[in-house]
Structure formats: structure tokens, C-alpha cells
Design an enzyme around this catalytic site. Structure first.
Site, PDB file in Angstrom:
ATOM      1  N   GLY A 181       1.157  -1.128   0.130  1.00 30.06           N
ATOM      2  CA  GLY A 181      -0.298   0.110  -0.030  1.00 30.06           C
ATOM      3  C   GLY A 181       1.206   0.999   0.056  1.00 30.06           C
ATOM      4  O   GLY A 181       1.497   1.354  -0.993  1.00 30.06           O
ATOM      5  N   LYS A 239       3.567 -10.460  -2.967  1.00 27.53           N
ATOM      6  CA  LYS A 239       4.637  -9.004  -2.912  1.00 27.53           C
ATOM      7  C   LYS A 239       5.900  -9.316  -2.560  1.00 27.53           C
ATOM      8  O   LYS A 239       7.031  -9.102  -2.761  1.00 27.53           O
ATOM      9  CB  LYS A 239       3.988  -8.386  -1.440  1.00 27.53           C
ATOM     10  CG  LYS A 239       2.560  -7.853  -1.835  1.00 27.53           C
ATOM     11  CD  LYS A 239       2.048  -7.647  -0.357  1.00 27.53           C
ATOM     12  CE  LYS A 239       0.593  -6.920  -1.005  1.00 27.53           C
ATOM     13  NZ  LYS A 239      -0.010  -7.082   0.407  1.00 27.53           N
TER      14      LYS A 239
END
Lengths: 403, 403
Positions: free
Chosen positions: B124, B195
Site C-alpha cells: 500500500g 509481494k
């Protein structure tokens, strides 16, 4: 042959680290000349690369990057000025020089279309300037604050964790290389103020000279102040803060009481921490070593790499106003608390008078703090309990009385 | 007229936020077309900017940036491929698509000399990819680890702080929009694995397909596991880790016991945290919101700004090897602990058998974990106690016996 020829001023810890790293690295940059002051020191570089004359770097047309890592801010400014005027890109880590002369340095960069980078000047290894310039360029930042001085934080950690005296802790910080022999810049809150002044430019587009930012340090902290904090499960941390207060910006450097719910409570020793509050990102926390040769070296090296890629700061401007009329809540302690200039206070909520220690907690305008402290007794200590940006609520004391 | 014309795929939370922000911003970029799927939804944009046909963006020569924010990884890949082949720069936030196809995506960027950025795909609002590419380009990173999944961290926080059941906590996370209706990607450790796979490329120059990274999630966590941790003043956190094990690299996603000395212990709710360990910087900690429309929107917006400045990832390569023979220490629990395949363990240091819950603590090769778990009983839960990178030392138990 490398495309980027670097002239280096200063060959201390950071300079030597940079020299070694660049020699081992596959970067298209090499240090071709090093200017030093002391002719009698042994150096770990070839003699033909050493010079004692700044002009040997500044007038050398093959050198296109100048890295300035000397102590003296005035001499550093002189070097940076001349380098930019010769269209040599510059990297510096001198926070005082940058903070005090940023207007001129921005103008020079513009006039000569030559970049100056200074990541190493602000919070060591934490990549704060670059992130503010790039990643947060479209963010609406409402507040930046944090622990910007590793030496003070190291001393405060020793005071709170190990129960050392201020003198013992300072001596230990000096022995470990975290504090200078004259520690005033660090423990007096000047060093974090220089950093805050630079950050204000990159976070808010606001140019505010360090002289116009109130700073107070940890130099007058006493065992009684520490006991006061401990009894309430608080720590004291030296914070630099910049935040919106309505439409205006406030900026201040001062010790603050911090409770365990605050992420800054857990940042100890020589570590720095930057908290960013923004519309999109909400709360962001960056923690890293704030000083030392390797962390600063990484920042300097990163700036050199950025220069080889044509990077320059953009310096967004804004019409922000600064407000110093804001009321802040402070804890003020002294041996003789009654010598304090009471009229400066807007309100006083608590007062304690003991034989050898007393304190008041009250609200006072930011602009009144300097005169309040300079007119108080020389042992006066100040800790913020809250400003517009509340850090902690001091629990009311059973032994307080109405003033 | 703006120089940068953006074609946007998907108009969910992030897409709408980006549209609004760009309209209000002084950036030299505007969204000229938005491609959506559902013809029956009311949209807050002019009808003439909406299209249902991807070709209206991909074949439009005036569009030079494509922002891809749709859910479907296969459709997203198709869009990104076509955009890069038409030399339109691309921003995406689709971690699964990027992680699983990075080889092809790097090759396409090179062949068509067109950049693809994806900061929004990883953690994020934490600017990790950009910092790894730029600031840490000259750093020697030895370890990157952290909490890369906000949904799981939110659930674990509720389990430990509020004593909720796993089902209750998951339901709450879903109601708050932190977890999908099918939560497998999040709670099963797949999302943080995507990720980690992307981070491995940018931190170490190592391409490792997510299929080749071991992952275990929090889906089988029981009240007994939580009680085990609580009795020892530990929390359980779902960590993604990549680190040097001698000359090789190890990469893994699994729940870990964490003690209060560990900075990850204090990262709660939907926050993510990335810890970087390097030769110069030593320990760096970055904490921020790991998901949500605004934090992801900031990352996407920042990528758009970067594209307007000619920015592209450099993709340093390396010849790193990956090692899966490393012995890791794990806690394995199940209703019927004796159904576990003992021979997979190298050593077992503790074993406890109760009526309805039992566990073993022992060392096992990373490469053995998958078969160990798939052959165990379906309620088997796994928590790492330490690997080569020790997180916590489990205190020996008075009621343990030699295996």
C-alpha cells in the site's frame, strides 16, 4: 574512464567510506581528487589524488561532481557556492550550512541549472528528503514530526533505561562517537532544528530560517524531571514537529512527554524516527540510524548515484504562513519555581513547590517561550505536555493545588 | 491540454480516487478515457469518457499512459501486454499478475523501451519498491522481512487484543473492507508471497516465481495456539521474509512467534511493516497502511507522477541462488498430533499431547514443510519459532519431555 569525476572535500569517516565504496562499486563514478586540511595526517589514498588547495578541485574542468563533507559550515558554504557557479553538481551532508542558506542555495541551483543534493544532512540513513520530493509529491501532508537527533535520544535512553545521570550519559555518548565534544548543537536542540527547517521546505514548500524556529533541548533535564515522567509511565523524547494549526503552520523543537501508546516511545538509543501524517497515506513511520559514518555514507552515496541519473530537487513553493501565537501546554521546572515570570502564562493548571524542585504546568504562547526561559533561573527546564498536536495527557496530580 | 493522457481500466475505489485527485491537481496529466465492465452502474464521470471496449484505450494514439486497476489478473495481464507493445507506459497495482509474470513483463519493458511501475502492488502506502530501486541501490541488503498483509494482521490483532474467535475476526475484517469475500489469498499467505516475490527482484535482483516460495497462513490458528503464545508473552504475526543464509537466499511466508522486543510486535490492525537490514543503514523500519483505496491511490498517483518524469525501474540482475534445504524451527499443532509424519523432522525438541490439542516443536528442512503439512491432519497449524534468522527463543516448557 568513468563519466562522473568526483572531487571530495574532507576525508573523515564518511569521506573514507565513500572513497572505498566507490572504488569497489560498478558505478560510473570515481573520486579523482580529495581536498584535505591537515598536511601531517597519514591518508589511505594515493598521494597524487590528495590536494590542500580547494581550487585544484573547483577549477578542474574534468570534475563534474563535488562532494562536500567538511565540518566548518562557512567554508562548506564557500565551496558549495563556487562549485555550483562552475556548474559542478554538489552533494553535501552539512545540515547547518544548508538550513541557514537554503534561499541562496535554491537560487544558485536555478541560476546555474546545477543540482545540489543533501539527503545525508537529514536523519542519517532515513531517506526522508527524497521520499518527500518524489513519493509524497502528490500527498497532502498535515504533520511531520519525530526524533531527529541521535545523540540526545541516546542520552535520554540511558537516563530512562539505566538510571544514569545526565553527565554520565553525555560522556558515554561522546565516547561512542554519538555526540561532539561541544554537544550544544545536539543536546540544545539546534541540530534537529536545522533538519526541521530543511524538511519544512520539502514537505510544505515553506522556507523558514532556523533562527525563526523555537528550540529547547535536554541540557537542563534533572533527576526530578525524570522521576516526574517515570511516576506517570512516561518517557521524555526530544521532538521536532511541524504541523498545520488551522491554515497556518507551526514548527518547534522541544522535549515532550510521551506515553507507551506513541510509536516514538519505543525509538531508543541513536535511532531516529520520522512520522508523516497525510491525507492519503494516513500515518507513516520511518525508523533508522540517524547518524554515524555508514548510515550517512549510504545517504551521500545515494545522492551521488542520483546525480549520475540527472536527478534534482524540484522545490515546490507555497504561500504557507507560520503561526507562533498558538498556545502550547508545557511543564516548567526549576529549583526556585517562584522566580518564573508568571504573567507570560495564559493559564496555569498545576503548580508544585518543594524544597529543591518545583514545577508548573500551564499554557503559554509559542512566541512567549524564549523570553520566559531566558528570564527564568538558569536551571529552568521545559518539557511540552501537549500543543495543538497533543502527544500525551498528563494525569492530574493528587498533590497539585489551584494556582 | 495536458501532455500526459491517461487511459484508466477499472473504476473502483482506487480508480475513482485517482480520477478525482488528478482533476484537482496541477499535474500535467489527465484521465481521458475510463474502461469499465458493468454497463448498468451509475458512474461519477462524463459519459463520453466511459468505454466498455478495451481497444478504445489500447488503440488510441493520444493515450500515452495506461493505469490498470481491475481485479482479474488474466485480463490485467492482457491489458498490460498490449499497452507495453503499443509503447504506452503502464501503472498497475495487481500484485498477483506482476509476481507471476515478472520475467515476461521485464522483457516487454526492455523490448518496447516502455516502463511499467507497480508501487501500489506492494504494501500500500509504504514506498518500498521505489526506495529499493533508488535509495538502496548502493546498499548491501542482507535481509528484508515484515508484515505484508493488512487483512491477516487485522485478524491477528483482534485475536490477541480482543480475544475474538478466528471466525468473528475474519467477519469483522470483511465488514471493514480489509478482507475479500474469498479470504484465501490474504489469510493463506498468498498475497504476501506475491509481494515478497516482487520485492526479491528489486532488493536482490533475484527472480523467484511465487510458486517456488513456501507459504503458510493463519487459516488454521486455534485458541490453543493463541493461549500457547499468550502464556509466553508472545504474539503471532504472519511474516514474509527474505534473507541470506550463507551465500544463498531464503524466502518464506509463515506465521511467527514474536516477542515484545521485536518492532513487529507493535505493528497492529491493518498496518504493514517492512524491516530492511543492510551493511550501511543497519536496521530500517517502514510502517504504514498496507491496503485501502487512499494508501494504494497514493502509490498509484506517485507512479503516474514518476512516469511523467521519465522514471523507469532498472532491474539490476544477480546470480543469487535460492536454498530450500535450510533447517527451520517450527511449532506444529493439531487435534491429533500423533498423525504427523515424524520422519520429516530432523530433530524434535518438545512434544505435548492433550485430549484435544497437541504440538511438537522441532527442526525441519524448508523443502519438507509442504509435504509435511499436506499429509498431516486437515486441522494442522504451523508457526515458525525461528529459522536461520531467529525471531524468538521459545522458553523451554516445564511439562515438555524428551522426544
Amino acid at each position: 574512464m568513468s563519466k562522473y569525476k568526483i572531487g571530495l572535500f574532507g576525508f573523515g569517516c564518511v569521506g573514507q567510506g565513500l572513497y572505498k565504496t566507490l572504488a569497489e562499486n560498478s558505478l560510473d563514478a570515481e573520486i579523482v581528487k580529495v581536498c584535505v586540511k591537515n598536511k601531517n595526517k597519514q591518508r589511505s589514498i594515493d598521494n597524487d589524488r590528495i590536494t590542500y588547495n580547494p581550487s585544484d578541485i573547483l577549477n578542474d574542468d574534468q570534475i563534474n561532481i563535488v562532494v562536500e563533507l567538511i565540518d566548518d559550515p562557512q567554508a562548506a558554504l564557500d565551496i558549495v557556492r563556487k562549485a555550483l557557479k562552475s556548474r559542478k553538481a554538489v552533494v553535501t551532508a552539512n545540515k547547518k550550512m544548508v538550513a541557514e542558506n537554503l534561499d541562496e542555495l535554491i537560487a544558485l541551483q536555478k541560476e546555474y541549472e546545477t543540482p545540489l543534493l543533501y539527503e545525508g544532512a537529514v536523519c542519517g540513513s532515513i531517506p526522508i528528503i527524497r521520499n518527500l520530493e518524489d513519493y509524497y509529491a502528490s500527498e497532502h501532508i498535515s504533520e511531520i514530526k519525530g526524533i531527529f537527533n541521535g545523540s540526545s535520544n541516546y542520552i535520554l535512553t540511558k537516563l530512562f533505561q539505566e538510571g544514569k545521570s545526565y553527565e554520565e550519559a553525555l560522556g558515554e555518548a561522546q565516547a561512542n562517537g554519538f555526540a561532539e565534544s561541544d554537544p550544544t548543537l545536539d543536546v540544545g536542540g539546534f541540530d534537529p532544528k536545522f533538519k526541521l527547517s530543511i524538511i519544512l521546505q520539502h514537505a510544505f514548500g515553506l522556507r523558514l530560517h532556523p533562527d525563526n524556529i523555537f528550540n529547547w533541548g535536554i541540557q537542563n533535564i534533572t533527576d526530578s524531571d525524570i522521576a516526574f515522567a517515570r511516576e506517570r509511565n512516561l518517557k521524555i523524547k526530544l521532538l521536532a514537529k511541524a504541523y498545520y494549526n488551522g491554515d497556518s503552520l507551526s514548527a518547534v523543537v522541544a522535549p515532550h512527554f510521551i506515553d507507551s501508546q506513541n510509536p516514538l516511545y519505543h525509538v531508543e538509543n541513536e535511532f531516529n524516527c520520522v512520522l508523516i501524517n497525510g491525507k492519503f497515506a494516513s500515518n507513516q513511520t520511518l525508523i533508522g540510524k540517524g547518524a554515524g559514518s555508514l548510515p550517512t555514507g549510504l545517504a551521500v552515496l545515494s545522492d551521488v548515484v542520483a546525480l549520475t541519473q540527472g536527478y534534482a530537487y524540484r522545490y515546490r513553493s507555497s504561500d504557507h504562513k507560520v503561526d507562533t501565537s498558538e498556545l502550547v501546554e508545557v511543564y516548567l521546572s526549576a529549583k526556585d519555581i517562584d522566580a518564573i515570570n508568571w504573567t507570560a502564562f495564559d493559564t496555569i493548571s498545576e503548580k508544585y513547590v518543594g524544597n529543591d524542585y518545583g514545577y508548573v504546568i500551564g499554557k503559554v504562547a509559542l512566541s512567549e517561550l524564549s523570553s520566559l526561559l531566558s528570564n527564568g533561573s538558569p536551571d529552568t527546564n521545559l518539557v511540552f505536555t501537549s500543543g495543538s498536536q497533543k502527544e500525551v495527557e498528563i494525569p492530574s496530580l493528587t498533590y497539585s493545588y489551584a494556582s
